[in-house]
Design a protein around this motif. Structure first.
Motif: not given
Ligand code: UTP
Length: 277
Positions: A10-14, A101-108
């Motif tokens: 789910a991470g953004y891959g910034t 789905r992870q709705t908020e990216m709160k970490g691994l």
């Protein structure tokens, strides 16, 4: 024995922007195969048949990749190109895929907790697909870890030595050596400074976790970077029971970074793609 493999994706891959603005990092191709498929192949090789993915907004391509594309497949049916989909079709037939789905990216840690609904109450593997691992001529890293799990029946993290100036990018462990390639974890620090690091043994993106980890994560406060860190929950598990760190056999490429991605591409082109020509 371990049948489920969880892929937090789910991470953004910034680090890969702008490529990852609308495309999941896990869909980036290393030569002609997306990162996620390398990870799923490794899980299948380890005997896992239930593939569970934690995705997020903008990640629908992951689901489509492991589904039939009728129009395309009809178009290439009977041509030489059909064989290029043979492998993934086999994977799709031998595995079951489920998604949440992870709705908020709160970490691994939070992503893994989100996957509880798919994993249930059984030991499971975790693959971070942006770490591409290879071990030509021998079992893959996850297969090595599944074998260890059968012997020790506790959580296992894969570790490798990294240069001291790189420890700040990883969860870093300390432990008591119980075999030349296995340590029993006594300490674990997420993204330490060089001074804070208890060793230079860094956790990479392969885990086997026992299901009690979910309660431990649920009771873990946000840590480094304000994220819920799997490292913090694993340290509690290590203190209350047992967590092993395994120095795996093989090579790992950090495909979340541009340099690692290029190295993996060159390696896979030489060892898999050209070798298969
Ligand atoms: P990373 O920190 O390497 O991935 O997380 P990222 O956030 O996608 O990448 P950068 O740092 O911004 O470039 C490790 C793994 O954990 C997943 C990521 O998808 C990656 O596979 N992850 C991380 C989640 O699923 N959810 C999160 O909230 C955080």
């Amino acid at each position: 024995m371990i049948k489920k493999c969880l892929f937090p994706a789910a991470g953004y891959g910034t680090r890969f922007l702008p490529a990852t603005k609308s495309m999941p990092k896990e869909m980036m191709p290393v030569v002609n195969k997306p990162l996620i498929e390398y990870g799923v192949d490794e899980a299948v090789e380890a005997g896992m048949t239930e593939i569970c993915m934690v995705t997020g907004r903008g990640k629908r391509a992951l689901e489509d990749h492991f589904d039939i594309n009728y129009e395309l497949e009809h178009q290439i049916s009977g041509t030489g190109k059909e064989s290029m989909l043979g492998h993934i079709r086999g994977v799709m037939e031998s595995c079951r895929f489920s998604y949440t789905r992870q709705t908020e990216m709160k970490g691994l840690g939070h992503a893994i907790l989100t996957g509880q609904t798919l994993v249930g109450d059984q030991p499971f593997a975790v693959v971070l697909a942006d770490d591409l691992c290879v071990n030509p001529g021998g079992p893959g890293v996850l297969a090595q870890m599944a074998k260890l799990y059968r012997q020790f029946r506790c959580s296992i993290v894969a570790v490798q030595e990294v240069p001291e100036d790189q420890v700040h990018k990883y969860g870093v462990i300390a432990g008591d050596v119980i075999r030349d390639d296995i340590l029993r974890v006594t300490d674990m620090v997420e993204k330490p400074t060089r001074e804070e690091a208890p060793s230079n043994l860094a956790i990479i993106g392969r885990y086997i976790l026992t299901p009690d980890i979910f309660d431990l994560i649920a009771n873990t406060e946000p840590g480094k970077g304000g994220e819920i860190q799997i490292t913090d929950a694993l340290l509690k598990q290590a203190q209350e029971g047992c967590v092993l760190a395994y120095r795996f056999k093989g090579t790992r490429f950090d495909c979340g970074s541009v340099e690692g991605f290029i190295d993996a591409t060159n390696y896979c082109y030489d060892h898999f793609y050209r070798a298969g020509e």
